[in-house]
Write a protein that holds these residues in place. Structure first.
Motif, PDB file in Angstrom:
ATOM      1  N   ALA A 243       0.668  -1.212   0.088  1.00  0.00           N
ATOM      2  CA  ALA A 243      -0.126  -0.128  -0.080  1.00  0.00           C
ATOM      3  C   ALA A 243       0.772   1.285   0.123  1.00  0.00           C
ATOM      4  O   ALA A 243       0.832   2.151  -0.810  1.00  0.00           O
ATOM      5  CB  ALA A 243      -1.140  -0.071   1.223  1.00  0.00           C
ATOM      6  N   LEU A 244       1.688   1.267   0.829  1.00  0.00           N
ATOM      7  CA  LEU A 244       3.001   2.331   0.903  1.00  0.00           C
ATOM      8  C   LEU A 244       3.428   2.738  -0.565  1.00  0.00           C
ATOM      9  O   LEU A 244       3.929   3.522  -1.190  1.00  0.00           O
ATOM     10  CB  LEU A 244       3.894   2.143   1.761  1.00  0.00           C
ATOM     11  CG  LEU A 244       3.278   2.002   3.173  1.00  0.00           C
ATOM     12  CD1 LEU A 244       4.540   2.135   4.257  1.00  0.00           C
ATOM     13  CD2 LEU A 244       2.639   3.528   3.556  1.00  0.00           C
ATOM     14  N   ASP A 245       3.900   1.366  -1.091  1.00  0.00           N
ATOM     15  CA  ASP A 245       4.283   1.374  -2.637  1.00  0.00           C
ATOM     16  C   ASP A 245       3.324   2.092  -3.412  1.00  0.00           C
ATOM     17  O   ASP A 245       3.744   2.801  -4.375  1.00  0.00           O
ATOM     18  CB  ASP A 245       4.797   0.181  -3.136  1.00  0.00           C
ATOM     19  CG  ASP A 245       5.892  -0.510  -2.446  1.00  0.00           C
ATOM     20  OD1 ASP A 245       6.790   0.314  -1.766  1.00  0.00           O
ATOM     21  OD2 ASP A 245       6.028  -1.707  -2.322  1.00  0.00           O
ATOM     22  N   ALA A 246       2.089   1.760  -3.585  1.00  0.00           N
ATOM     23  CA  ALA A 246       1.083   2.418  -4.134  1.00  0.00           C
ATOM     24  C   ALA A 246       0.913   3.950  -4.154  1.00  0.00           C
ATOM     25  O   ALA A 246       1.048   4.651  -4.700  1.00  0.00           O
ATOM     26  CB  ALA A 246      -0.274   1.807  -4.112  1.00  0.00           C
ATOM     27  N   PHE A 247       1.236   4.557  -2.752  1.00  0.00           N
ATOM     28  CA  PHE A 247       1.115   5.681  -2.443  1.00  0.00           C
ATOM     29  C   PHE A 247       2.385   6.518  -3.197  1.00  0.00           C
ATOM     30  O   PHE A 247       2.427   7.582  -3.544  1.00  0.00           O
ATOM     31  CB  PHE A 247       1.196   6.044  -0.890  1.00  0.00           C
ATOM     32  CG  PHE A 247      -0.079   5.506  -0.270  1.00  0.00           C
ATOM     33  CD1 PHE A 247      -1.341   5.331  -0.809  1.00  0.00           C
ATOM     34  CD2 PHE A 247      -0.279   5.191   1.074  1.00  0.00           C
ATOM     35  CE1 PHE A 247      -2.722   5.185  -0.273  1.00  0.00           C
ATOM     36  CE2 PHE A 247      -1.383   4.919   1.524  1.00  0.00           C
ATOM     37  CZ  PHE A 247      -2.588   4.872   0.941  1.00  0.00           C
TER      38      PHE A 247
END
Length: 740
Positions: A243-247
């Motif tokens: 999820a952090l990678d997507a952000f």
């Protein structure tokens, strides 16, 4: 605060889709709502796109790995009729040059075209090659491999290339290629991965513009990223780290949206984006700082803001019909300033208010450029300021200055993808984000093409790389030896460029090259540990740039304060690496580099002092046997404590000058003279970003609604909460296999 979906779509139509996007502008917006409101947005965008000649493409995180930028590219590429776009380009080119295309909408053999236009076939072939070279291969806004792919497709429309090469090129574009060797004949050198995904995305939007398309509307449905729970047959699962990678992908799109010509991107999210304790945007301040409505009109939304809330029951009026504003550099600048994210247009038009630091930076550039031997260490600068104080704007100004002085510039945001503690990943990111003066090529490809093997600079580089004091593997000297040899093909040079930029290179292949050159026994080629190779590439790159005729290498590190969120061990390693990049110690410094890093002004108090990093970090490193890193970390922390350049808070004179300058940009952008307003309430800690956003928000409301609204301003505190998900490496691409 909320706005009805239909009212927002009406604003989108006149403010963006009618002229601004088709003429070369771009924008990215986040909307938060429930399924009925988001569905209305999708339907409305589809209708608006159709009315204005756009395509609308939907990317759903449930089916596409949104945390992998190349998968986003593939999701779009699979929806595009590449051969039809190539047909459009070829027919337009023939028409512009006053030639007839004999089969509208279909391929036509060059022999038939030459007969119809009463021109000798060899001459028409030559002219067609010149058109392709000037119109595609020399368009530096597209990546080199992408240009090669489009050239191949266009050649095929005139039946001037092998029909068998088309399918592999299409498979390459769509992420379906099994072997890179099948596109070698099309002069494509590498697969599309996360490392070049952003460049390919930029190239796609540029190509759509060149083929006569007015633009592309894209929805990115983020909701699956915000969901916990197991994966199903119908949907992907995102770990907290993913999820952090997507952000991070979204953060990068925001920062680079200026280069996505003709793009209108809408990110769809639900309330979990704001309030989920484990997956909300608050866990990734780098994204939140770019979109959060920290400046907003009281009691209403600004429909032009980066993030909006949707509600069918909102009572905000729809706004008045306004004049349709065209694309312009001033409009691009205002779009960035409204979001508080400076872009090149804003930087060029507004300049900087730090003349002393810019003068020092210029002196460093001059010293670096004058050092022909590339032996001088030039200590870097640390710029400190609060969120919104202008650090990123200043780094952008320095980048422009360095490019003017013929420096290769790498501007990096310290993030999950580019962690400061990992020299390998940071170097690879520096290569991906490098800007070459006067070119848009991959940096190492551009550098190798400019090397002159007979020049004194090249000879000095060879002598240094071959000598013991360089500390390099013989591999680097061997590659320099091979570059000018006739046995080295274009594919070989491309593989060498990729290796020097951070990719893998099999030792077997290098030995084969050396045998072909009759130099098998000249170099003792052996595998090199990845950790050692990263540092050696770094040391080699700065000298290679000098040997290719550039002034040097300028490295700008933004948001360095992210290291405060690492675990103690990785903070320690980050401090040690900062010592390297800022050239604070002759043990690790890099000659040929001019560097500046930006950090928050409360980092010393919040991290070095309150967490006792200056005492605890060296001991933690020594306990792991990392005595050298402990000494370097101490030096870096001491430098942060003693040698920060604090950005001055805006005074009355600077604010009034800024108000006048931004007002001039706004008037030119919209053809609407903004009413006179006051600078705004002077509060302790209020930043130039907040003032600027307040002015633009005030004018937006007056222009759209013909009324004034009180502008509310909120401060965003620095977040130094430790989060080990930020240290997790990105998911490995299946295409990231070693060269063989």
């Amino acid at each position: 605060m909320a706005i009805r979906p239909g009212d927002w779509l009406a604003v989108v139509r006149r403010e963006y889709l009618t002229r601004y996007i088709p003429e070369g502008g771009s924008a990215i917006r986040f909307v938060i709502g429930e399924e009925p409101e988001l569905a209305e947005i999708r339907r409305g965008l589809s209708s608006l796109a159709s009315d204005h000649g756009f395509d609308l493409m939907e990317v759903d995180a449930a089916k596409t790995k949104l945390h992998m930028i190349h998968d986003v590219f593939f999701a779009l590429a699979r929806r595009i009729d590449w051969e039809t776009l190539a047909q459009h380009w070829v027919e337009m080119t023939f028409r512009v040059n006053h030639y007839e295309w004999t089969r509208p909408g279909e391929p036509a053999p060059i022999e038939e075209l030459s007969a119809a236009n009463t021109i000798a076939e060899p001459l028409l072939r030559k002219q067609a090659q010149q058109w392709l070279t000037a119109g595609i291969m020399h368009d530096r806004e597209m990546a080199q491999d992408f240009r090669a792919a489009m050239t191949n497709l266009c050649l095929r429309r005139m039946e001037m290339s092998d029909a068998r090469a088309v399918t592999p090129v299409l498979e390459w574009l769509r992420g379906e290629l099994r072997s890179i060797s099948t596109v070698r004949e099309a002069s494509i050198s590498a697969r599309i991965t996360r490392h070049n995904g952003r460049a390919m995305l930029q190239s796609l939007f540029r190509w759509l513009q060149l083929t006569g398309r007015p633009g592309l509307a894209v929805t990115l449905d983020l909701r699956q990223v915000l969901q916990a729970g197991p994966a199903t047959a119908e949907s992907l699962r995102y770990t907290p780290a993913a999820a952090l990678d997507a952000f991070e992908v979204l953060r990068q799109l925001i920062d680079e949206v200026e280069s996505l010509t003709g793009a209108f991107i809408v990110v769809l999210a639900d309330t979990a984006f704001e309030d989920d304790p484990k997956r909300s945007v608050s866990l990734y301040p780098a994204l939140k700082e770019r979109i959060w409505p920290d400046v907003h009109p009281r009691g209403r939304d600004n429909p032009l803001a980066p993030l909006l809330h949707l509600s069918a029951d909102a009572d905000q009026p729809p706004g008045l019909e306004t004049a349709v504003a065209p694309f312009s550099a001033q409009r691009v600048a205002v779009e960035a300033l409204r979001a508080g994210v400076p872009n090149r247009s804003a930087i060029r038009l507004l300049g900087s208010n730090e003349p002393t630091l810019i003068e020092r930076f210029g002196e460093r550039l001059a010293r670096c450029e004058a050092d022909d031997e590339a032996e001088r260490l030039i200590e870097g600068e640390i710029v400190a300021g609060g969120f919104g104080s202008g650090k990123s704007h200043l780094l952008g100004t320095l980048a422009e200055r360095a490019l003017q002085e013929n420096f290769i510039v790498s501007r990096l945001v310290i993030s999950k993808e580019t962690p400061l503690f990992d020299p390998d990943r940071l170097f690879a990111a520096a290569m991906r984000h490098s800007v070459v003066p006067g070119a848009n090529d991959d940096v190492m490809t551009a550098v190798i093409s400019r090397l002159d093997p007979g020049s004194p600079a090249f000879e000095r580089l060879e002598a240094w790389a071959s000598g013991p004091r360089s500390g390099l593997s013989p591999l680097f000297a061997a590659l320099l030896f091979l570059i000018p040899k006739q046995v080295t093909t274009a594919d070989d040079l491309a593989a060498i460029a990729r290796f020097l930029g951070g990719a893998k290179l099999g030792m077997t292949k290098v030995r084969q090259w050396l045998r072909a050159a009759g130099a098998a026994k000249l170099f003792d080629i052996r595998p090199v540990k990845a950790a050692d190779l990263a540092v050696q590439r770094l040391q080699f790159a700065s000298r290679l740039f000098k040997a290719a005729g550039f002034g040097g290498w300028c490295v700008l590190l933004d948001e360095v304060e992210l290291i405060g969120r690492y675990s103690p061990l990785q903070r320690g390693r980050s401090y040690a690496e900062l010592c390297r990049w800022l050239c604070l110690s002759p043990d690790v410094g890099i000659p040929g580099i001019v560097s500046v890093c930006a950090i928050t002004d409360d980092f010393k108090d919040a991290v070095l002092d309150r967490r006792l990093d200056t005492e605890k970090i060296p001991r933690a490193l020594e306990a792991k046997g990392l005595d050298r890193q402990a000494r370097l970390a101490e030096l870096a922390m001491s430098t942060i404590e003693r040698r920060q350049h604090f950005l001055a808070p805006p005074d009355e004179s600077r604010l009034r000058q800024g108000l006048q300058s931004v007002g001039g940009l706004y008037e030119t952008a919209y053809g609407w003279p903004p009413p006179l307003i006051d600078v705004g309430e002077r509060l302790t800690g209020k930043t130039i970003r907040q003032y600027t956003k307040s002015w633009i928000t005030d004018w937006d409301i007056q222009r759209l609604y013909r009324m004034q609204s009180e502008i509310a301003t909120e401060s965003m505190a620095s977040d130094y909460t430790e989060n080990q998900d930020l240290e997790a490496a990105l998911e490995r691409d299946v295409t990231d296999s070693p060269e063989s």
